[in-house]
Design an enzyme around this catalytic site. Structure first.
Site, mmCIF file in Angstrom:
data_model
loop_
_atom_site.group_PDB
_atom_site.id
_atom_site.type_symbol
_atom_site.label_atom_id
_atom_site.label_comp_id
_atom_site.label_asym_id
_atom_site.label_seq_id
_atom_site.Cartn_x
_atom_site.Cartn_y
_atom_site.Cartn_z
ATOM 1 C CD GLU A 47 74.591 -7.786 -3.706
ATOM 2 O OE1 GLU A 47 74.841 -7.910 -4.906
ATOM 3 O OE2 GLU A 47 74.446 -6.663 -3.147
ATOM 4 C CE LYS A 116 73.237 -6.740 -7.994
ATOM 5 N NZ LYS A 116 74.341 -6.279 -7.109
ATOM 6 C CB CYS A 169 72.024 -5.050 -4.330
ATOM 7 S SG CYS A 169 72.873 -3.571 -3.691
ATOM 8 C CB SER A 196 73.497 -0.404 -0.260
ATOM 9 O OG SER A 196 73.485 0.879 -0.820
ATOM 10 C CB THR A 474 20.072 17.940 13.205
ATOM 11 O OG1 THR A 474 20.337 17.784 14.597
ATOM 12 C CG2 THR A 474 18.578 18.077 12.981
ATOM 13 C CE1 TYR A 475 18.951 13.807 5.058
ATOM 14 C CE2 TYR A 475 16.777 14.833 5.199
ATOM 15 C CZ TYR A 475 17.784 14.238 4.448
ATOM 16 O OH TYR A 475 17.629 14.079 3.093
ATOM 17 C CB SER A 624 19.806 5.179 2.190
ATOM 18 O OG SER A 624 20.494 6.256 1.592
#
Length: 641
Positions: A47, A116, A169, A196, A474-475, A624
């Site tokens: 600034e 500002k 700011c 700041s 494993t399904y 799927s």
């Protein structure tokens, strides 16, 4: 913006001599040139950077105002050959009022001026003494350095196709910051020119402001505040450059440095656009008619990629944060299970304990849930089911862990039942095919389900997110349970959760848990080697979990294409995996991810823990039979390049 959607920005903190505009102009020119050499498309300064913030009543002097404009003219002229846009701070008189402004320019042209809006007038601040608020200035023009340029809070800039908005700011610290409107108007990069002063504890609050504003606005945020050289009459300015990308810290400068600072980093503007279009609540806020975009185009200098890409996006790199995250995850998992137990009025659960990571994590979660509910741990039935591939190490760890945690143990060998099954279906036991492996997984699941019926309990699933993504289950075997507590925990995080639990529990159980952490990941469905050690290592078959988790995160969470995934992975794993290895496992990832969706479509209930989940009832809905052609074709193209 580079081909992967990244936009490089820079913050610059020049040396300051308060009121010496010629000196400050020289420092701006040097830093702008350095930023351009780094390949930044945008550089921002603090600034009132062309005068110094602490000039006080000198701002009332016409001489300083003329010197500031002359300094700007010199900076604009001297950097006209630089392929970069710059935003600097200076005082400006317009319409008989003096404003605290940000001025953007590129290649010799002033693009616009933003005043500002909010002027602090308390404590150490008394800006209304010198400046007027620009909150109501819109659609105006101002004469500056011989150019008639746009002036107002409705001014935004489009730099190489990327929308950028500016606030100054205090604007950030108010209840309704201008950056909110700027983001709603389309700004993907937000810039804050600040001065700041340091106060104990203020920096932590400042960081939270920047991080939160960046996160809630789905934007990149570049914050630059004054440093060494500002007057120390009553205040000290430590110098801050903060660069955040949707709440994630990309880069931070050193505070309290006596040297000038230039900090560059890339912001993923493509990801910002993905997140904004994905989040319907943000999309509903768009108000593009409120702002006027002033574009500039140039080709930034080619430069190395400077942003660090975390190779383990699911795992915080900071130890304290990681421990806190792990504890929070345990609580989420345990709360989910506690609710399910309460709803079903079950006082017992059944789970298979293999001596591996996933079943260990599930057991730890069950113990925590039982303790929360005040239930007797003897209602936890841990069943170890040794088979053809079980090793002494995992078998011993399974028994030790159950004993140390005080649960009810059972051992049921599956060898005899599976051999009978082989005979029933006519499978030669020497045929080590998928049938050989899956028969064991399904036999174990049958035992668990029937045992649960016997004791009136729930079967707790142990499979994790990484396995679900790859379909490495494993399904209707280990894929199935009555409640899956690990379903949204990636494999890379499972290790850290178990390690954290080990450190908390201590004693003998810590030793057992740490040995489990160090055990190679394996389903142990094939016989051990001649030394009795694990022969079937999962990562040898499906690829490194750290790489798959990385791909999963950036594909699901950030919508990255294969080309961008390759770029990111090459940055993150530069010292571990060459390009051809990454592409090999990337292809495997996408082929498995698409072909195995049917398993995720039949997924048991389980708690969502992080931002990536594959539950068909929640975050991920996919047919799927969807095709992976788009992604595989791009990977094949990358292989040929």
């Amino acid at each position: 913006m580079n081909p992967y959607g990244f936009f490089k920005v820079a913050g610059a903190i020049p040396a300051v001599r308060v009121g010496d505009c010629a000196f400050l102009a020289d420092r701006h020119i040097e830093l702008i040139r350095r930023a351009a050499e780094h390949g930044a498309a945008l550089v921002a300064f603090p600034e009132l950077s062309l005068t110094g913030y602490t000039c006080g009543d000198l701002f009332l002097q016409p001489s300083l105002m003329r010197a500031a404009e002359k300094a700007l003219e010199e900076v604009v002229r001297a950097t006209a050959d630089c392929p970069i846009a710059a935003v600097v701070g200076m005082p400006l008189v317009a319409g008989g009022r003096r404003y605290n402004c940000a001025v953007a320019f590129s290649q010799g042209e002033i693009l616009g001026v933003v005043p500002k809006s909010y002027l602090p007038n308390s404590g150490e601040f008394y800006e209304p003494r010198w400046f007027a608020s620009g909150a109501d200035v819109k659609g105006s023009l101002v004469e500056l350095c011989g150019q008639e340029v746009p002036f107002g809070v409705d001014v935004m800039f489009k730099i190489n196709g990327v929308e950028c908005g500016v606030e100054i700011c205090e604007d950030l610290w108010v209840p309704n910051p201008p950056s909110a409107a700027l983001a709603q108007g389309g700004a993907r990069i937000l810039i804050n020119l600040s001065a700041s002063p340091e106060v104990v504890g203020k920096h932590a609050y400042l960081r939270s402001l920047v991080s939160q504003q960046s996160a809630r606005l789905r934007a990149g945020y570049l914050y630059v505040s004054s440093g060494f050289g500002e007057s120390s009459t009553d205040l000290v300015f430590g110098g801050n450059i903060l660069i955040a990308d949707q709440g994630e810290w990309v880069a931070e400068s050193e505070r309290f440095s006596l040297e000038e600072q230039l900090l560059c980093a890339e912001i993923d503007v493509e990801r910002i656009e993905v997140e904004r279009t994905r989040t319907n609540t943000f999309a509903a806020l768009h108000n593009e008619d409120s702002f006027v975009l002033y574009p500039c185009e140039f080709e930034p200098k080619e430069s190395p990629f400077e942003r660090k890409i975390n190779p383990m996006p699911f795992v915080p790199s900071d130890e304290a944060t990681r421990h806190a995250r792990c504890e929070e995850i345990f609580q989420i998992q345990a709360m989910g299970l506690a609710k399910r137990l309460e709803h079903t009025r079950c006082r017992s659960v059944v789970l298979g304990i293999s001596g591996g990571l996933d079943s260990t994590l599930a057991l730890l979660v069950v113990v925590k849930a039982f303790d929360k509910l005040g239930l007797d741990r003897r209602g936890i039935y841990g069943i170890t089911m040794p088979g053809f591939g079980t090793t002494d190490r995992t078998y011993r760890n399974a028994l030790d862990l159950m004993n140390q945690l005080g649960i009810t143990q059972a051992e049921i060998s599956i060898a005899k039942a599976v051999n009978q099954h082989f005979a029933d279906i006519g499978l030669d036991p020497a045929d080590r095919s998928a049938t050989y492996e899956n028969s064991q997984a399904r036999e174990r699941t049958q035992i668990l389900m029937d045992y649960a019926n016997k004791v009136g309990g729930l079967v707790i699933g142990t499979g994790d997110l990484s396995e679900l993504a790859l379909g490495w289950a494993t399904y209707n075997g280990d894929h199935m349970s009555m409640y899956g507590v690990n379903g949204s925990i990636p494999k890379t995080l499972v290790r850290h959760l178990v390690r954290t639990a080990a450190e908390q529990l201590g004693g003998e159980v810590e030793k057992t848990l740490l040995d489990i952490v160090d055990t190679p990941v394996s389903p142990e469905l094939l016989p051990a080697d001649e030394k009795g050690e694990i022969a079937q290592k999962t990562e040898d078959l499906v690829g490194p979990y750290e790489l798959h988790d990385f791909l999963l995160y950036h594909f699901i969470r950030r919508g990255a294409s294969p080309r961008k995934l390759l770029f990111l992975a090459e940055q993150a794993f530069a010292d571990r995996y060459p390009r051809e290895v990454i592409l090999h496992w990337m292809e495997a990832f996408f082929r498995r991810f698409f072909s195995q969706q049917f398993k995720r479509s039949a997924l048991p209930d389980g708690p969502k823990v992080g931002s990536v989940s594959l539950s068909p009832r929640g975050d991920w809905r996919m047919p799927s039979d969807a095709s992976a052609a788009v992604w595989i074709t791009e990977i094949e193209t990358l292989k040929k390049e």
